[in-house]
Scaffold this active site. Structure first.
Site, PDB file in Angstrom:
ATOM      1  N   GLU A   1       0.963  -1.248   0.038  1.00  0.00           N
ATOM      2  CA  GLU A   1       0.104   0.106   0.042  1.00  0.00           C
ATOM      3  C   GLU A   1       0.918   1.375   0.008  1.00  0.00           C
ATOM      4  OE1 GLU A   1      -1.738   3.392   0.970  1.00  0.00           O
ATOM      5  OE2 GLU A   1      -2.126   2.072   3.022  1.00  0.00           O
TER       6      GLU A   1
ATOM      7  N   CYS B   1      -1.985   8.987   2.853  1.00  0.00           N
ATOM      8  CA  CYS B   1      -1.729   8.408   1.241  1.00  0.00           C
ATOM      9  C   CYS B   1      -3.116   8.603   0.682  1.00  0.00           C
ATOM     10  CB  CYS B   1      -1.555   6.922   1.496  1.00  0.00           C
ATOM     11  SG  CYS B   1      -2.672   6.090   2.288  1.00  0.00           S
TER      12      CYS B   1
HETATM   13  C1  UN1 Z   1      -3.046   5.851   4.782  1.00  0.00           C
HETATM   14  O1  UN1 Z   1      -3.039   7.278   4.655  1.00  0.00           O
HETATM   15  O2  UN1 Z   1      -2.089   5.238   5.049  1.00  0.00           O
HETATM   16  O3  UN1 Z   1      -8.992   6.621   3.910  1.00  0.00           O
HETATM   17  C2  UN1 Z   1      -4.455   5.428   5.207  1.00  0.00           C
HETATM   18  C3  UN1 Z   1      -8.270   7.150   4.765  1.00  0.00           C
HETATM   19  C4  UN1 Z   1      -7.844   6.382   6.133  1.00  0.00           C
HETATM   20  C5  UN1 Z   1      -6.764   5.519   5.953  1.00  0.00           C
HETATM   21  C6  UN1 Z   1      -5.420   6.318   5.244  1.00  0.00           C
HETATM   22  N1  UN1 Z   1      -9.017   5.701   6.496  1.00  0.00           N
HETATM   23  O4  UN1 Z   1      -7.813   8.247   4.592  1.00  0.00           O
END
Ligand code: UN1
Length: 515
Positions: A268, A302
């Site tokens: 990821e 992310c």
């Molecule tokens: C991340 O930034 O690694 O969808 C995860 C989202 C959160 C998870 C982000 N539930 O922004």
């Protein structure tokens, strides 16, 4: 130096932390000692929070042996019984939500509401895993042969290595660990060295349930700023699955190493997420979504919205409304009640922010909001909007900072093409009230991302869906839906309950009768 508005000793006490913590936990051997120390820093004021003892190569054999021997017992436990231990952890997490949420804000720098949200995400994930523990379904098939039965079943893999990033110091581990656990695996966690206290606190919490239950080695941990021990885990055939969250550059090398030993990877990695606002969009929905997607977590998700692709008829209105909102962002200590945006994680992150802005300006970009670094102590920057072009190198790259690149379009196809024209493929959104545009965006000719939303921003996904993305995001899926299958091996079983041995495909293969 600004003072963090919480009582550190009380918080540490509640979470089993100290000013000197051991960051290596190996099942029934407990917390291991080390000669290497790491300092955890509060990004809001650069104060030292605590020291942490880090793993060295000599620790690895102990950790893997614990994870491996616990696996041999854990896999024998019926899946719903495994779920029961995760249910107990979920109960405990509820009682510690405030403290753990504060620690996440303190060490990572996200505002308290988001710190608490992250612990809620762990709780949701634990509850989901408890239910899933009764639903590890396989299919049954009709055999082409008489008196034969075919079905498939799922078995655990073994020891799962989980490498997590600083930006979600506890939730992303929970996505992986709780599902890995109910599917019968044991886990070794290597958290980001920027947020070791969060990981140590979570391990202490889980130990309260797992040690008395005789499964101390279900979850293991090592803090490892030099990545030496992580390297051993990545190379180790005893770890059939490595789940990695972080940059594409690092993930690519991990993928290569794990692939060369024919192990499995769940990746990821970077996102470069866009929101498209078409000419029919309801700006009452779009503006707050863009605002949360860009400013939330100081642009360090992310799923952060990094690109905004607006129809030419609305571009001026959208920019004006965003400029107004950005002016009102209260930047400061994430634990103060009225703060909306905390600091970046460290000095390097501030440099990356500055370099990205300089590069875009040099290419001919224009500042529409922010773009300044704020005086320390603490790693503060202004949320920033830049007019930019999609193909510019910096725009093609994920900078982990609150920078939004704005561009315009005239036809929906053009907007979707722009949205897709980056190496990453995590999250994407379209704001529209036009049914046809919505369906085009979600069709096979639409968004190429793992997540595609209508009238919802790019970030803040619920745990119930499978989370992950395509292209350089890595292709992995975590959390909900059928992501549990990644943590298991599938076995196809054919049972002959008759008295003949018919071959498939009608093949005749008689035993020779020798005279
Ligand atoms: C991340 O930034 O690694 O969808 C995860 C989202 C959160 C998870 C982000 N539930 O922004």
């Amino acid at each position: 130096m600004s003072k963090t508005p919480i009582h550190l000793d009380n918080l540490f006490n509640e979470l089993g932390l100290n000013t000197l913590n051991k960051g290596i936990y190996a099942g029934s051997l407990g917390w291991l000692d080390s000669t290497i120390n790491l300092t955890s820093i509060n990004p809001a004021n650069e104060a030292v929070l605590a020291e942490v003892k880090c793993a060295q190569p000599i620790h690895y054999e102990k950790i893997i042996a614990q994870a491996q021997s616990t696996f041999l017992r854990w896999r024998e436990l019926p899946a719903p019984a495994r779920g029961e231990l995760i249910r107990q952890i979920s109960e405990l997490l509820r009682t510690k939500k405030n403290a753990l949420g504060q620690l996440v804000s303190l060490e990572m720098g996200k505002v308290l509401s988001e710190g608490l949200g992250e612990v809620q995400e762990m709780i949701d994930m634990a509850d989901f895993a408890v239910g899933q523990s009764r639903m590890l379904y396989g299919k049954t098939m009709h055999s082409e042969r008489k008196m034969h039965r075919m079905y498939e079943q799922w078995h655990p893999l073994g020891v799962v290595g989980v490498i997590t990033a600083f930006n979600f110091p506890v939730a992303v581990w929970a996505w992986n660990a709780f599902i890995a656990a109910i599917t019968g695996n044991t886990v070794i966690w290597k958290p980001s060295a920027l947020v070791p206290l969060c990981a140590i606190a979570v391990q202490h919490l889980c130990n309260q349930v797992l040690e008395p239950a005789g499964f101390a080695g279900l979850f293991n941990l090592f803090v490892d700023p030099e990545h030496q021990v992580a390297e051993m885990m990545i190379q180790d055939k005893q770890v059939p699955l490595i789940s990695y969250t972080g940059s594409t550059a690092v993930g690519r090398t991990i993928y290569e190493k794990v692939a060369s030993r024919l192990g499995k990877c769940l990746l990821e990695m970077g996102g470069n997420n866009a929101i498209i606002v078409d000419e029919s969009a309801d700006l009452e929905l779009a503006i707050p979504a863009i605002f949360f997607g860009t400013v939330g977590t100081a642009g360090q998700r992310c799923t952060t919205t990094r690109r905004l692709i607006v129809h030419q008829s609305l571009i001026d209105a959208v920019i004006q409304r965003l400029q107004k909102a950005y002016q009102q962002v209260r930047i400061g200590d994430p634990l103060l009640a009225n703060t909306l945006m905390g600091p970046l994680i460290n000095e390097q992150a501030v440099k990356n922010f500055e370099q990205a802005i300089a590069a875009v300006l040099q290419q001919g970009g224009e500042i529409l909001a922010g773009a300044k670094t704020l005086p320390g102590p603490g790693y503060y920057v202004q949320p920033t909007i830049l007019r930019a072009e999609n193909h510019w190198l910096t725009v093609q790259h994920e900078t982990f900072a609150p920078i939004l690149y704005v561009m315009e379009f005239s036809q929906i196809d053009e907007a979707i093409a722009l949205q897709n024209a980056v190496p990453q493929g995590l999250s994407s959104s379209l704001f529209t009230t036009n049914l046809q545009n919505a369906e085009i965006f979600l069709s096979s000719c639409g968004s190429d991302c793992g997540i595609a939303n209508i009238n919802i921003g790019t970030s803040g996904a619920e745990i119930g869906g499978a989370f992950g993305g395509e292209k350089e995001t890595g292709g992995g899926r975590e959390a909900g839906s059928d992501a549990w299958q990644t943590y298991m091996r599938r076995q196809t079983n054919t049972i002959n309950w008759g008295q003949a041995l018919p071959l498939a495909q009608g093949i005749q293969f008689e035993l020779p009768v020798y005279e």
